[in-house]
Scaffold this motif. Structure first.
Motif, PDB file in Angstrom:
ATOM      1  N   GLU A   1      14.129 -15.771  57.318  1.00 39.55           N
ATOM      2  CA  GLU A   1      13.917 -14.344  57.101  1.00 39.55           C
ATOM      3  C   GLU A   1      15.042 -13.480  57.682  1.00 39.55           C
ATOM      4  O   GLU A   1      15.074 -12.268  57.459  1.00 39.55           O
ATOM      5  CB  GLU A   1      12.578 -13.912  57.717  1.00 39.55           C
ATOM      6  N   ASN A   2      15.923 -14.098  58.458  1.00 41.21           N
ATOM      7  CA  ASN A   2      17.082 -13.401  59.041  1.00 41.21           C
ATOM      8  C   ASN A   2      16.670 -12.208  59.910  1.00 41.21           C
ATOM      9  O   ASN A   2      17.329 -11.173  59.934  1.00 41.21           O
ATOM     10  CB  ASN A   2      18.047 -12.941  57.947  1.00 41.21           C
ATOM     11  N   PHE A   3      15.542 -12.359  60.608  1.00 39.66           N
ATOM     12  CA  PHE A   3      15.072 -11.321  61.529  1.00 39.66           C
ATOM     13  C   PHE A   3      15.728 -11.598  62.887  1.00 39.66           C
ATOM     14  O   PHE A   3      15.142 -12.221  63.765  1.00 39.66           O
ATOM     15  CB  PHE A   3      13.551 -11.384  61.633  1.00 39.66           C
ATOM     16  N   ARG A   4      16.925 -11.099  63.074  1.00 39.76           N
ATOM     17  CA  ARG A   4      17.683 -11.339  64.291  1.00 39.76           C
ATOM     18  C   ARG A   4      17.941 -10.057  65.082  1.00 39.76           C
ATOM     19  O   ARG A   4      18.491 -10.119  66.174  1.00 39.76           O
ATOM     20  CB  ARG A   4      19.023 -11.998  63.966  1.00 39.76           C
ATOM     21  N   ARG A   5      17.600  -8.927  64.505  1.00 39.03           N
ATOM     22  CA  ARG A   5      17.903  -7.657  65.175  1.00 39.03           C
ATOM     23  C   ARG A   5      16.838  -6.639  64.778  1.00 39.03           C
ATOM     24  O   ARG A   5      16.449  -6.552  63.607  1.00 39.03           O
ATOM     25  CB  ARG A   5      19.288  -7.166  64.746  1.00 39.03           C
ATOM     26  N   PHE A   6      16.367  -5.878  65.759  1.00 43.04           N
ATOM     27  CA  PHE A   6      15.368  -4.855  65.487  1.00 43.04           C
ATOM     28  C   PHE A   6      16.021  -3.632  64.846  1.00 43.04           C
ATOM     29  O   PHE A   6      17.211  -3.370  65.026  1.00 43.04           O
ATOM     30  CB  PHE A   6      14.670  -4.436  66.785  1.00 43.04           C
ATOM     31  N   ASN A   7      15.206  -2.886  64.110  1.00 43.07           N
ATOM     32  CA  ASN A   7      15.678  -1.648  63.487  1.00 43.07           C
ATOM     33  C   ASN A   7      15.361  -0.420  64.323  1.00 43.07           C
ATOM     34  O   ASN A   7      15.916   0.648  64.074  1.00 43.07           O
ATOM     35  CB  ASN A   7      15.044  -1.474  62.106  1.00 43.07           C
ATOM     36  N   TYR A   8      14.452  -0.562  65.294  1.00 41.04           N
ATOM     37  CA  TYR A   8      13.996   0.583  66.083  1.00 41.04           C
ATOM     38  C   TYR A   8      14.365   0.395  67.551  1.00 41.04           C
ATOM     39  O   TYR A   8      14.745  -0.707  67.979  1.00 41.04           O
ATOM     40  CB  TYR A   8      12.483   0.775  65.935  1.00 41.04           C
ATOM     41  N   ARG A   9      14.243   1.472  68.310  1.00 40.29           N
ATOM     42  CA  ARG A   9      14.573   1.452  69.730  1.00 40.29           C
ATOM     43  C   ARG A   9      13.355   1.820  70.571  1.00 40.29           C
ATOM     44  O   ARG A   9      12.494   2.535  70.087  1.00 40.29           O
ATOM     45  CB  ARG A   9      15.724   2.420  70.018  1.00 40.29           C
ATOM     46  N   SER A  10      13.317   1.319  71.788  1.00 40.76           N
ATOM     47  CA  SER A  10      12.241   1.462  72.769  1.00 40.76           C
ATOM     48  C   SER A  10      11.210   0.350  72.566  1.00 40.76           C
ATOM     49  O   SER A  10      10.997  -0.127  71.446  1.00 40.76           O
ATOM     50  CB  SER A  10      11.565   2.833  72.734  1.00 40.76           C
ATOM     51  N   THR A  11      10.585  -0.037  73.673  1.00 40.50           N
ATOM     52  CA  THR A  11       9.647  -1.168  73.659  1.00 40.50           C
ATOM     53  C   THR A  11       8.479  -0.924  72.710  1.00 40.50           C
ATOM     54  O   THR A  11       8.053  -1.828  71.986  1.00 40.50           O
ATOM     55  CB  THR A  11       9.115  -1.423  75.085  1.00 40.50           C
ATOM     56  N   GLU A  12       7.926   0.290  72.701  1.00 39.39           N
ATOM     57  CA  GLU A  12       6.771   0.590  71.862  1.00 39.39           C
ATOM     58  C   GLU A  12       7.098   0.426  70.384  1.00 39.39           C
ATOM     59  O   GLU A  12       6.356  -0.220  69.635  1.00 39.39           O
ATOM     60  CB  GLU A  12       6.284   2.010  72.136  1.00 39.39           C
ATOM     61  N   LYS A  13       8.218   0.998  69.938  1.00 36.65           N
ATOM     62  CA  LYS A  13       8.578   0.923  68.526  1.00 36.65           C
ATOM     63  C   LYS A  13       8.977  -0.490  68.129  1.00 36.65           C
ATOM     64  O   LYS A  13       8.676  -0.946  67.025  1.00 36.65           O
ATOM     65  CB  LYS A  13       9.712   1.899  68.227  1.00 36.65           C
ATOM     66  N   VAL A  14       9.638  -1.186  69.037  1.00 35.94           N
ATOM     67  CA  VAL A  14      10.021  -2.572  68.770  1.00 35.94           C
ATOM     68  C   VAL A  14       8.768  -3.444  68.631  1.00 35.94           C
ATOM     69  O   VAL A  14       8.684  -4.318  67.759  1.00 35.94           O
ATOM     70  CB  VAL A  14      10.928  -3.092  69.901  1.00 35.94           C
ATOM     71  N   TYR A  15       7.774  -3.199  69.492  1.00 31.97           N
ATOM     72  CA  TYR A  15       6.520  -3.968  69.416  1.00 31.97           C
ATOM     73  C   TYR A  15       5.830  -3.733  68.074  1.00 31.97           C
ATOM     74  O   TYR A  15       5.347  -4.673  67.430  1.00 31.97           O
ATOM     75  CB  TYR A  15       5.595  -3.569  70.564  1.00 31.97           C
ATOM     76  N   LYS A  16       5.774  -2.479  67.629  1.00 30.39           N
ATOM     77  CA  LYS A  16       5.123  -2.182  66.347  1.00 30.39           C
ATOM     78  C   LYS A  16       5.873  -2.835  65.200  1.00 30.39           C
ATOM     79  O   LYS A  16       5.252  -3.366  64.263  1.00 30.39           O
ATOM     80  CB  LYS A  16       5.037  -0.667  66.140  1.00 30.39           C
ATOM     81  N   GLU A  17       7.190  -2.815  65.262  1.00 31.01           N
ATOM     82  CA  GLU A  17       7.977  -3.434  64.190  1.00 31.01           C
ATOM     83  C   GLU A  17       7.700  -4.932  64.113  1.00 31.01           C
ATOM     84  O   GLU A  17       7.518  -5.483  63.027  1.00 31.01           O
ATOM     85  CB  GLU A  17       9.464  -3.186  64.436  1.00 31.01           C
ATOM     86  N   PHE A  18       7.657  -5.587  65.285  1.00 30.03           N
ATOM     87  CA  PHE A  18       7.424  -7.030  65.267  1.00 30.03           C
ATOM     88  C   PHE A  18       5.998  -7.363  64.855  1.00 30.03           C
ATOM     89  O   PHE A  18       5.772  -8.325  64.106  1.00 30.03           O
ATOM     90  CB  PHE A  18       7.723  -7.630  66.640  1.00 30.03           C
ATOM     91  N   MET A  19       5.006  -6.597  65.339  1.00 26.69           N
ATOM     92  CA  MET A  19       3.619  -6.911  65.011  1.00 26.69           C
ATOM     93  C   MET A  19       3.322  -6.671  63.538  1.00 26.69           C
ATOM     94  O   MET A  19       2.523  -7.399  62.939  1.00 26.69           O
ATOM     95  CB  MET A  19       2.675  -6.097  65.892  1.00 26.69           C
ATOM     96  N   LEU A  20       3.918  -5.651  62.941  1.00 23.49           N
ATOM     97  CA  LEU A  20       3.751  -5.470  61.499  1.00 23.49           C
ATOM     98  C   LEU A  20       4.277  -6.683  60.747  1.00 23.49           C
ATOM     99  O   LEU A  20       3.672  -7.156  59.782  1.00 23.49           O
ATOM    100  CB  LEU A  20       4.473  -4.201  61.037  1.00 23.49           C
ATOM    101  N   TYR A  21       5.405  -7.177  61.218  1.00 21.45           N
ATOM    102  CA  TYR A  21       5.966  -8.371  60.597  1.00 21.45           C
ATOM    103  C   TYR A  21       5.063  -9.588  60.833  1.00 21.45           C
ATOM    104  O   TYR A  21       4.851 -10.400  59.923  1.00 21.45           O
ATOM    105  CB  TYR A  21       7.362  -8.620  61.168  1.00 21.45           C
TER     106      TYR A  21
END
Length: 584
Positions: free
Chosen positions: A535-555
């Motif tokens: 899936e080439n998920f090697r880098r987050f699109n968002y910043r800060s722990t909260e937004k990064v957590y939401k991005e990963f959990m949606l995935y």
């Protein structure tokens, strides 16, 4: 002629013969979008809907927005612009949106303001309870692993604690010199009595002695071309230190007003000594405040952060293309898995895995109650704090020890300096050890040590007389025959920690433990391999722990629904360990 026939049929006659109708198009019967719709029908969205106000325009349906984002993640799509495009062109997205075309602002508002981490966890746990009812998971066993995913931060925006400590030492030396100049100025011009001002005393910042000691050692090591020592002493700059500098500035302003000295600016104008001292103190005060803010951002648990994402920590990544050990801003992402499904996700800026296990288990207990019976993880999670926590919560530990492989070697079993290769005896309820030479090591004292928020208890044993022992070189740590002739054997044993390790090691070596390690390595590491490579998920699109957590959990939720879809269509089955092949 035949070639022309094909061209004419497609380009000329074909357009005239085909009667295009959108309603004749349909999705395949086994499309995962139908599974998604089926899952969402049984979920209570009251926690999400409560985020909306009854006043003003209603906007897009929040259930529809969640469905669109979840289905996009099922397809491996995380970009909002790409989702907006697919809502106009892709049949499955058009079907979910019922022909509506939300724009990028609507998605950003939904993900940023409406869909919080708590709401996301609530929706995910409802789906997991459904999986439990259908027998796909039990929620009684977790397999935990972690990986580092690069943050959306510029690579060369690092701030290091060691670097700040080094520059802070130089800044304090400069401020100390300014204090000396200030006192000399007052005494030489008799300002002390005239304006009722006393001599200024340089403030003290705790921990700077350790910092200066390391700096001196590193200067010597640089001359001998040795590796530098880390200078990560935790320094806290109190609120009084910058105020002390500000106080001196006010005194200088008072003197300048009383003496009729004007502060000047611009070329060709000479600044007075008072103005020069005032401006240098102001510059040093600003630098001191900057360092104070840096220490506050890092806290006590980190030694670095990025200026463009303050919550990202610089970590050593496996995908180091330059092969020079370069550090990158990243987050430590943890997953807890059962039967291929991601039960929990946890995002941390801690470089190690030690402090991530307890928060994951706490999430599980809070969401599902005390149903967890066993937990499997690798040696990166092995610590006294973690094993003690699992034992107190009656959770069987299948965590591999850090010396798991070393225990299999012959050298481990023949190391006479270790307590576990000594015999023990009890005399009048007192336990003591007998060394390889037959001498007794009696209990001397009990020591306590603060470690990670709890107290370690160490039992100290020692031999009264080791003189004449021929095994000293192998038994004593760093034995020097010239200097250590009178040195006796002393060893410290954390009995609680050793007992916890032996229990966990016995579990890991059991038949159940071997199977659990198989499952963990296949399922958790399989997830990360799929996420990063396929899936080439090697880098987050968002910043800060909260937004990064939401991005990963949606995935992760998208992956879970895909797994559920494959279970429904018998594409995968529950893993029960590798089956031994029977000899023909």
């Amino acid at each position: 002629m035949i070639s022309n026939k094909y061209y004419n049929e497609f380009f000329e006659l074909g357009q005239q013969k085909i009667n295009f109708s959108f309603f004749e198009l349909h999705l395949p019967d086994d499309d995962p979008v139908y599974t998604l719709k089926k899952v969402l029908e049984d979920i209570d969205f009251s926690s999400l809907i409560a985020r909306y106000s009854s006043k003003g325009r209603s906007g897009y349906n929040p259930i529809m927005m969640y469905a669109l984002i979840t289905y996009a993640n099922m397809r491996g799509i995380r970009s909002v612009d790409r989702i907006v495009e697919l809502c106009e062109r892709d049949l499955a997205f058009i079907w979910l949106a019922k022909g509506q075309k939300p724009k990028r602002d609507a998605f950003y508002e939904f993900k940023g303001e409406k869909l919080t981490g708590e709401v996301l966890d609530d929706l995910n746990y409802q789906f997991l309870r459904r999986l439990k009812k259908e027998g796909l998971i039990t929620l009684e066993a977790l397999y935990i692993d972690g990986t580092k995913i690069e943050a959306n931060a510029n690579r060369y925006t690092f701030v290091w604690r060691g670097s700040i400590n080094y520059h802070l030492a130089g800044l304090l030396d400069t401020i100390d010199a300014l204090y000396t100049r200030y006192n000399a100025l007052l005494n030489e011009n008799n300002y002390t009595q005239k304006y009722e001002l006393g001599n200024a005393q340089m403030f003290i910042i705790e921990g700077m002695d350790k910092v200066r000691t390391v700096i001196e050692k590193n200067r010597k090591r640089k001359l001998t071309k040795h590796k530098k020592l880390p200078n990560n002493t935790i320094i806290e700059i109190d609120n009084c230190s910058p105020l002390e500098i500000l106080k001196l500035q006010k005194n200088l302003s008072k003197i300048a007003d009383g003496e009729g000295i004007e502060f000047v600016t611009g070329k060709g104008k000479r600044k007075s000594e008072i103005q020069q001292l005032y401006e240098e103190l102001e510059h040093c005060g600003k630098r001191l405040m900057e360092y104070k803010e840096c220490f506050e951002v890092m806290g006590r648990d980190r030694n670095s952060y990025s200026k463009t994402d303050l919550e990202a920590t610089f970590m050593r990544m496996k995908e180091d293309h330059m092969l020079n050990g370069q550090l990158k801003p990243a987050y430590n992402v943890q997953i807890a898995v059962e039967n291929y499904f991601i039960i929990h996700g946890y995002v941390s800026n801690d470089r190690t895995d030690y402090n991530t296990l307890i928060p994951v288990v706490d999430k599980h207990i809070k969401a599902f109650g005390a149903v967890l019976k066993e937990l499997t993880a690798d040696s990166g999670y092995c610590s006294e704090k973690n094993l003690l926590y699992l034992k107190q919560n009656k959770i069987t530990s299948y965590i591999k020890l850090q010396d798991h492989e070393k225990r299999k070697t012959r050298a481990y079993a023949k190391d006479i300096s270790k307590y576990y290769n000594m015999t023990t005896q009890v005399y009048e309820d007192e336990l003591y050890y007998i060394c390889h030479d037959g001498r007794e090591l009696r209990h001397i004292r009990t020591e306590e040590k603060e470690q990670d928020g709890y107290t370690q208890t160490l039992e100290v044993y020692g031999c009264a007389d080791c003189s004449g022992c021929e095994h000293k070189a192998k038994c004593l740590y760093k034995y020097n025959p010239e200097k250590d002739t009178d040195k006796n054997k002393v060893m410290k044993i954390n009995e609680q920690w050793e007992e916890l390790k032996e229990e966990s090691h016995a579990n890991v070596e059991s038949e159940k433990g071997i199977l659990n390690r198989q499952i963990r390595s296949i399922q958790t590491e399989g997830h990360f391999g799929d996420i990063k490579e396929n899936e080439n998920f090697r880098r987050f699109n968002y910043r800060s722990t909260e937004k990064v957590y939401k991005e990963f959990m949606l995935y992760a939720i998208g992956r879970n629904i895909n797994k559920y879809h494959r279970f429904l269509h018998d594409e995968i089955k529950k893993f029960e360990g590798k089956q031994e092949q029977k000899a023909v």
